[in-house]
Design a protein around this motif. Structure first.
Motif, PDB file in Angstrom:
ATOM      1  N   ARG A  16      33.442  14.888  10.621  1.00  0.00           N
ATOM      2  CA  ARG A  16      32.953  13.019  10.952  1.00  0.00           C
ATOM      3  C   ARG A  16      33.445  13.188  12.466  1.00  0.00           C
ATOM      4  NH1 ARG A  16      33.031  13.716   5.816  1.00  0.00           N
ATOM      5  NH2 ARG A  16      35.221  14.030   5.450  1.00  0.00           N
ATOM      6  N   LYS A  17      34.791  13.456  12.242  1.00  0.00           N
ATOM      7  CA  LYS A  17      35.711  12.307  13.628  1.00  0.00           C
ATOM      8  C   LYS A  17      34.602  12.964  14.863  1.00  0.00           C
ATOM      9  CE  LYS A  17      40.446  12.535  11.774  1.00  0.00           C
ATOM     10  NZ  LYS A  17      41.342  12.671  11.755  1.00  0.00           N
ATOM     11  N   SER A  18      34.143  14.472  14.437  1.00  0.00           N
ATOM     12  CA  SER A  18      33.431  14.621  16.124  1.00  0.00           C
ATOM     13  C   SER A  18      32.524  14.044  16.388  1.00  0.00           C
ATOM     14  CB  SER A  18      33.423  16.429  15.954  1.00  0.00           C
ATOM     15  OG  SER A  18      32.528  16.678  14.899  1.00  0.00           O
ATOM     16  N   VAL A  19      31.558  13.890  15.155  1.00  0.00           N
ATOM     17  CA  VAL A  19      30.596  12.935  14.519  1.00  0.00           C
ATOM     18  C   VAL A  19      30.531  11.245  16.102  1.00  0.00           C
ATOM     19  CG1 VAL A  19      28.594  11.680  13.750  1.00  0.00           C
ATOM     20  CG2 VAL A  19      29.198  13.948  13.438  1.00  0.00           C
ATOM     21  N   VAL A  20      31.762  10.857  15.278  1.00  0.00           N
ATOM     22  CA  VAL A  20      32.994   9.393  15.876  1.00  0.00           C
ATOM     23  C   VAL A  20      32.665  10.221  17.749  1.00  0.00           C
ATOM     24  CG1 VAL A  20      34.565   8.178  15.948  1.00  0.00           C
ATOM     25  CG2 VAL A  20      33.362   9.116  13.547  1.00  0.00           C
ATOM     26  N   TYR A  21      33.466  10.913  17.574  1.00  0.00           N
ATOM     27  CA  TYR A  21      33.903  10.454  19.308  1.00  0.00           C
ATOM     28  C   TYR A  21      32.578  11.315  19.586  1.00  0.00           C
ATOM     29  CZ  TYR A  21      38.882  11.850  17.125  1.00  0.00           C
ATOM     30  OH  TYR A  21      39.842  11.906  16.884  1.00  0.00           O
ATOM     31  N   SER A  22      31.706  11.714  19.301  1.00  0.00           N
ATOM     32  CA  SER A  22      30.457  12.232  20.095  1.00  0.00           C
ATOM     33  C   SER A  22      29.571  10.476  20.758  1.00  0.00           C
ATOM     34  CB  SER A  22      29.455  12.747  19.636  1.00  0.00           C
ATOM     35  OG  SER A  22      28.425  12.577  18.788  1.00  0.00           O
ATOM     36  N   GLN A  23      29.858   9.810  19.672  1.00  0.00           N
ATOM     37  CA  GLN A  23      28.531   8.407  19.773  1.00  0.00           C
ATOM     38  C   GLN A  23      29.239   7.841  20.067  1.00  0.00           C
ATOM     39  OE1 GLN A  23      25.954   8.405  17.835  1.00  0.00           O
ATOM     40  NE2 GLN A  23      26.294  10.363  17.505  1.00  0.00           N
ATOM     41  N   PHE A  24      31.083   7.722  20.299  1.00  0.00           N
ATOM     42  CA  PHE A  24      31.495   7.176  21.176  1.00  0.00           C
ATOM     43  C   PHE A  24      31.234   7.386  22.540  1.00  0.00           C
ATOM     44  CE2 PHE A  24      33.957   5.630  17.953  1.00  0.00           C
ATOM     45  CZ  PHE A  24      34.094   4.095  18.359  1.00  0.00           C
ATOM     46  N   LEU A  25      31.130   9.085  22.872  1.00  0.00           N
ATOM     47  CA  LEU A  25      31.075   8.941  24.197  1.00  0.00           C
ATOM     48  C   LEU A  25      30.292   8.987  24.600  1.00  0.00           C
ATOM     49  CD1 LEU A  25      31.993  11.310  26.705  1.00  0.00           C
ATOM     50  CD2 LEU A  25      30.327  13.419  25.448  1.00  0.00           C
ATOM     51  N   PHE A  26      28.235   8.739  23.691  1.00  0.00           N
ATOM     52  CA  PHE A  26      27.377   7.826  23.945  1.00  0.00           C
ATOM     53  C   PHE A  26      27.444   7.158  24.223  1.00  0.00           C
ATOM     54  CE2 PHE A  26      24.966  11.170  21.067  1.00  0.00           C
ATOM     55  CZ  PHE A  26      24.559  11.881  22.589  1.00  0.00           C
ATOM     56  N   LEU A  27      28.269   6.172  23.743  1.00  0.00           N
ATOM     57  CA  LEU A  27      28.154   4.207  24.092  1.00  0.00           C
ATOM     58  C   LEU A  27      28.973   4.622  25.507  1.00  0.00           C
ATOM     59  CD1 LEU A  27      29.901   2.519  21.177  1.00  0.00           C
ATOM     60  CD2 LEU A  27      28.003   1.973  22.217  1.00  0.00           C
ATOM     61  N   ILE A  28      30.210   5.054  25.766  1.00  0.00           N
ATOM     62  CA  ILE A  28      30.339   5.172  27.489  1.00  0.00           C
ATOM     63  C   ILE A  28      29.753   5.453  28.279  1.00  0.00           C
ATOM     64  CG2 ILE A  28      31.992   6.097  28.010  1.00  0.00           C
ATOM     65  CD1 ILE A  28      33.989   6.311  25.823  1.00  0.00           C
TER      66      ILE A  28
END
Length: 191
Positions: A16-28
């Protein structure tokens, strides 16, 4: 190491954390690209309009329709056609309802900002839709899941073309993901 092997060595919480991190990466990435590909960060104001009727008609209703079609397909086709390696089950089955809502909201915003807001606005509907499907790499070896993600991707792109409103695709994407997450949670919840 294959994705399936890697997944065996991480916990559900780490997944789940990796999903969240990937989404923040997409936002950035989306926000950095907006500086170069759009007219800066203020260009976002022209991509998002709060038109409730449009958001419901082109966002909520298509999202519900996608889920109903998925449920119909699951009724008629073998369940292994829909197996993504257990990733969605691991992500959603033990989350609380508020956490499912927050996670799926993050996913919808991040992916739509990048794929519709930046990539489709700059490079066009077909490129953005195909790239969106390719990013969902775990579906590439599953024909039904691949067809589903390609069709959903093109539908989201078409909704953006029709409305020119990023809020519509965010809501449609969120509707699909939150309903899917809730269905998984209630199907596999161990309590």
């Amino acid at each position: 190491m294959k994705q399936s092997e890697l997944l065996k060595h991480i916990t559900d919480d780490e997944l789940r954390k990796s999903v969240v991190y990937s989404q923040f990466l997409f936002l950035i990435i989306g926000h950095v690209l907006s500086v170069f590909l759009l007219d800066g960060l203020l260009a976002w104001t022209s991509l998002i309009q709060l038109d409730v009727k449009e958001v419901v008609y082109y966002g909520v209703l298509p999202g519900i329709g996608i889920i109903l079609i998925d449920l119909l397909l699951m009724y008629f086709l073998p369940m292994d056609y829909f197996d993504d390696g257990g990733i969605n089950k691991r992500v959603f089955s033990n989350l609380s309802i508020p956490k499912i809502i927050l996670l799926t909201m993050l996913i919808a915003i991040a992916e739509e900002v990048l794929f519709r807001g930046i990539i489709q606005t700059t490079f066009g509907f077909i490129f953005a839709s195909l790239l969106f499907a390719v990013v969902h790499v775990r579906y590439l070896k599953k024909p039904v899941l691949l067809a589903s993600i390609v069709l959903v991707s093109f539908l989201l792109g078409l909704l953006y073309e029709i409305t020119e409103n990023l809020l519509v695709t965010i809501v449609a994407h969120f509707t699909v993901d939150v309903l899917s997450g809730l269905l998984i949670r209630f199907k596999y919840r161990g309590d």
